[in-house]
Design a protein around this motif. Structure first.
Motif, mmCIF file in Angstrom:
data_model
loop_
_atom_site.group_PDB
_atom_site.id
_atom_site.type_symbol
_atom_site.label_atom_id
_atom_site.label_comp_id
_atom_site.label_asym_id
_atom_site.label_seq_id
_atom_site.Cartn_x
_atom_site.Cartn_y
_atom_site.Cartn_z
ATOM 1 N N LEU A 1 -39.747 -15.671 29.534
ATOM 2 C CA LEU A 1 -39.033 -15.556 30.797
ATOM 3 C C LEU A 1 -40.023 -15.686 31.948
ATOM 4 N N THR A 2 -39.533 -16.236 33.055
ATOM 5 C CA THR A 2 -40.454 -16.530 34.158
ATOM 6 C C THR A 2 -40.038 -15.842 35.454
ATOM 7 N N SER A 3 -38.797 -15.323 35.513
ATOM 8 C CA SER A 3 -38.334 -14.711 36.773
ATOM 9 C C SER A 3 -39.217 -13.507 37.118
ATOM 10 N N LYS A 4 -39.133 -13.136 38.390
ATOM 11 C CA LYS A 4 -39.985 -12.027 38.866
ATOM 12 C C LYS A 4 -39.673 -10.751 38.085
ATOM 13 N N GLY A 5 -40.666 -10.090 37.609
ATOM 14 C CA GLY A 5 -40.505 -8.825 36.877
ATOM 15 C C GLY A 5 -40.276 -9.018 35.399
ATOM 16 N N LEU A 6 -39.975 -10.297 34.994
ATOM 17 C CA LEU A 6 -39.660 -10.538 33.575
ATOM 18 C C LEU A 6 -40.793 -11.274 32.864
ATOM 19 N N GLU A 7 -41.914 -11.441 33.514
ATOM 20 C CA GLU A 7 -42.999 -12.276 32.992
ATOM 21 C C GLU A 7 -43.481 -11.810 31.625
ATOM 22 N N ASN A 8 -43.276 -10.537 31.274
ATOM 23 C CA ASN A 8 -43.766 -10.042 29.978
ATOM 24 C C ASN A 8 -42.687 -10.083 28.897
ATOM 25 N N LEU A 9 -41.586 -10.816 29.167
ATOM 26 C CA LEU A 9 -40.489 -10.824 28.180
ATOM 27 C C LEU A 9 -40.331 -12.197 27.526
ATOM 28 N N TRP A 10 -39.814 -12.148 26.256
ATOM 29 C CA TRP A 10 -39.549 -13.377 25.496
ATOM 30 C C TRP A 10 -38.112 -13.332 24.976
ATOM 31 N N ILE A 11 -37.506 -14.477 24.945
ATOM 32 C CA ILE A 11 -36.214 -14.582 24.228
ATOM 33 C C ILE A 11 -36.502 -15.363 22.967
ATOM 34 N N ARG A 12 -36.039 -14.841 21.859
ATOM 35 C CA ARG A 12 -36.262 -15.538 20.591
ATOM 36 C C ARG A 12 -34.910 -15.830 19.932
ATOM 37 N N GLY A 13 -34.732 -17.107 19.573
ATOM 38 C CA GLY A 13 -33.520 -17.496 18.832
ATOM 39 C C GLY A 13 -33.908 -17.803 17.402
ATOM 40 N N ILE A 14 -33.022 -17.411 16.457
ATOM 41 C CA ILE A 14 -33.327 -17.681 15.050
ATOM 42 C C ILE A 14 -32.037 -18.050 14.321
ATOM 43 N N VAL A 15 -32.169 -19.078 13.478
ATOM 44 C CA VAL A 15 -30.992 -19.507 12.693
ATOM 45 C C VAL A 15 -31.471 -19.969 11.319
ATOM 46 N N SER A 16 -30.634 -19.680 10.333
ATOM 47 C CA SER A 16 -31.029 -20.053 8.969
ATOM 48 C C SER A 16 -30.743 -21.536 8.722
ATOM 49 N N GLU A 17 -31.706 -22.191 8.108
ATOM 50 C CA GLU A 17 -31.514 -23.612 7.759
ATOM 51 C C GLU A 17 -30.389 -23.764 6.746
ATOM 52 N N GLU A 18 -30.145 -22.724 5.975
ATOM 53 C CA GLU A 18 -29.138 -22.781 4.905
ATOM 54 C C GLU A 18 -27.718 -22.851 5.422
ATOM 55 N N GLN A 19 -27.577 -22.571 6.704
ATOM 56 C CA GLN A 19 -26.238 -22.690 7.288
ATOM 57 C C GLN A 19 -25.699 -24.112 7.043
ATOM 58 N N GLY A 20 -26.643 -25.117 7.171
ATOM 59 C CA GLY A 20 -26.283 -26.512 6.913
ATOM 60 C C GLY A 20 -26.094 -26.756 5.435
ATOM 61 N N ALA A 21 -26.909 -26.061 4.623
ATOM 62 C CA ALA A 21 -26.848 -26.291 3.183
ATOM 63 C C ALA A 21 -25.462 -25.984 2.631
ATOM 64 N N VAL A 22 -24.801 -24.974 3.196
ATOM 65 C CA VAL A 22 -23.457 -24.615 2.725
ATOM 66 C C VAL A 22 -22.512 -25.788 2.945
ATOM 67 N N GLN A 23 -22.597 -26.349 4.173
ATOM 68 C CA GLN A 23 -21.712 -27.486 4.475
ATOM 69 C C GLN A 23 -22.070 -28.697 3.616
ATOM 70 N N MET A 24 -23.409 -28.868 3.419
ATOM 71 C CA MET A 24 -23.839 -29.993 2.580
ATOM 72 C C MET A 24 -23.307 -29.844 1.172
ATOM 73 N N THR A 25 -23.328 -28.599 0.675
ATOM 74 C CA THR A 25 -22.847 -28.377 -0.689
ATOM 75 C C THR A 25 -21.365 -28.726 -0.781
ATOM 76 N N SER A 26 -20.593 -28.387 0.254
ATOM 77 C CA SER A 26 -19.163 -28.712 0.151
ATOM 78 C C SER A 26 -18.942 -30.225 0.244
ATOM 79 N N ILE A 27 -19.767 -30.909 1.094
ATOM 80 C CA ILE A 27 -19.643 -32.386 1.158
ATOM 81 C C ILE A 27 -19.983 -32.977 -0.208
ATOM 82 N N ALA A 28 -21.098 -32.484 -0.804
ATOM 83 C CA ALA A 28 -21.545 -33.026 -2.095
ATOM 84 C C ALA A 28 -20.506 -32.747 -3.175
#
Ligand code: ADP
Length: 467
Positions: A144-171
């Motif tokens: 984060l870059t806004s004033k007062g937030l310089e020491n903060l981070w936003i972290r996003g996380i997602v499992s790659e397997e989310q796609g694997a489920v759909q791939m398995t149904s296509i297969a």
């Protein structure tokens, strides 16, 4: 493979080709879909993190705020407060977003796995893959870059397997559908090939039947159609037709020839027996020899004529065509034939100058000689023969006219048949092949012979050739 029927071979071949194409398509589709899916997951992760970026505000002093106007979560942070707006999505489409202090302390949000932040250092705006407990995760951080937030981070996380489920149904769907498609095309293909090859079976069965039963009357019946196989069947049928006709002609020729040869041979045999039976007078011997001589000449002529016929039919190439001076050919023949002078018959000829024709000299000479010799043979004592050569309407017209015994109306067509002789001429030296040979020669040159005749008055034979 060799012992399989053609329809099985063709079906196997195109089914294998289809299988390869289908498998290739299946693998390509899966790999492309997987790549698209993974990219979508990553884009989704980035988009969610970026959207949450603006949903955090820092307030150094919360007491000055009218909290009724605000909606969100307030967290104590350093010397002030953080407001995390309600629009902050901490879990959407299995993308988890959380807020961290730069000391890696989780301040807000969820983390789906026990992710040690020491292991995964914060890196701004770069997507990374990490493996946790055997599962791959995409991680995306924003500082984060806004004033007062310089020491903060936003972290996003997602499992790659989310796609694997759909791939398995296509297969899974493809694995059920593809064999069904292959089996349906294989059965459909087999049926089409079987139906396409059915005419070939019909052709081979007809050919086998003809071969085994000697039945040249049998034809291939495929019904209506104009494809290659129908044309092949037509060609075969034409061939069978010609073979049948040739076979019948040969058969008739042999039986007619045997029949015609039997009479002179019996006469010769009878004369020999008569001479050998007992002593005969010199006059009787002489008479017997004369009969034998006449009949053997007849047999010999018949055999020669038959040979000529066969040669013309079986090997027409030996009679090459050349540019002929018909005027010269007819004149010189008439000059020679006039010397026969049998029964005091006079031969006169009227030949147009400069008539040329592309034909075979030997055959045309034989034709003209046949007509003139017949005119002598069936002419009256002190009669006449008139030979005329002229051109008319792009045709060459050669006529041989006599004032001899003539031919009855009902016999006029038959005289061109092989071995046909009128009763009156049977005892003579003729073979019954002269006129049929003449009309065969005319046909060979693209022409025809006609006859006009009246009994007791005479006959006119006319040869018409196209110039
Ligand atoms: P052949 O060797 O018996 O003469 P052709 O085929 O030449 O055989 O003739 C067939 C028959 O046609 C003869 O047997 C004869 O009866 C008849 N014919 C042919 N030419 C004449 C003619 N110019 N006048 C009358 N009859 C003829």
């Amino acid at each position: 493979m060799k012992r399989f029927p053609l329809r099985v071979k063709i079906t196997l071949w195109f089914t294998s080709a289809l299988l390869i194409v289908v498998l290739f398509t299946f693998i390509s589709v899966l790999s492309v879909s997987n790549r698209i899916l993974q990219k979508t997951i990553r884009d989704n992760l980035i988009e969610t993190v970026e959207n949450n970026f603006d949903e955090i505000i820092f307030y150094p002093d919360i007491s000055k705020l009218d909290l009724n106007e605000k909606s969100g979560h307030f967290l104590k942070f350093e010397t002030g407060y953080l407001e995390v707006d309600d629009d902050f999505l901490d879990e959407v489409n299995q993308v988890y977003t959380s807020i961290y202090s730069s000391e890696h302390v989780l301040l807000y949000g969820e983390n789906p796995v026990s992710l040690s932040t020491d292991d995964v250092k914060f890196t701004d705006s770069r997507i990374r893959t990490v493996k946790i407990d055997g599962t791959n995760y995409y991680i995306f951080d924003r500082k984060l870059t806004s004033k007062g937030l310089e020491n903060l981070w936003i972290r996003g996380i997602v499992s790659e397997e989310q796609g694997a489920v759909q791939m398995t149904s296509i297969a899974r769907l493809s694995l059920i559908l593809l064999p069904v498609v292959v089996i349906i095309s294989c059965l459909g293909g087999y049926n089409i090939v079987k139906r396409t090859l059915k005419p070939i079976q019909e052709i081979s069965e007809t050919a086998r039947h003809i071969g085994e039963e000697n039945d040249l009357k049998k034809r291939i019946e495929l019904g209506e159609g104009n494809d290659e196989l129908h044309r092949l069947a037509d060609t075969f049928n034409d061939m069978f037709e010609k073979l049948d006709l040739n076979f019948e002609t040969q058969h008739r020729f042999i039986s007619d020839a045997s029949h015609e040869l039997r009479t002179p041979m019996s006469v010769i045999s009878a004369q020999c027996e008569f001479s050998l039976e007992t002593d005969r007078s010199p006059e009787e011997y002489e008479k017997a020899f004369r009969v034998i001589d006449r009949q053997s000449k007849k047999v010999s002529k018949m055999i020669n004529d038959m040979l000529d016929f066969t040669r013309l039919e079986s090997n027409p190439d030996r009679y090459a065509f050349e540019e002929l001076d018909m005027t010269e050919l007819v004149s010189s023949l008439c000059e020679d034939l006039a010397l026969i002078g049998e029964k005091g018959i006079k031969l006169e000829y009227d030949v147009r100058q400069g008539v040329r024709f592309n034909g075979n000299r030997e055959l045309l000479s034989r034709l003209i000689a046949n007509l003139v010799v017949n005119a002598y043979r069936y002419g009256k004592e002190d009669g006449h023969i008139w030979v005329e050569l002229k051109t008319h309407n792009g045709k060459i017209i050669l006529s041989v006219k006599d004032d001899g015994i003539g031919i009855k109306k009902e016999e006029q067509e038959k005289i061109f048949e092989r071995f046909y002789q009128s009763d009156a001429s049977r005892t003579g030296a003729g073979s019954g092949l002269g006129l049929s040979m003449a009309s065969e020669i005319a046909r060979f040159h693209g022409g025809e012979i006609t006859v006009e005749s009246e009994p007791e008055k005479g006959s006119t034979f006319t040869l018409i050739l196209n110039l």
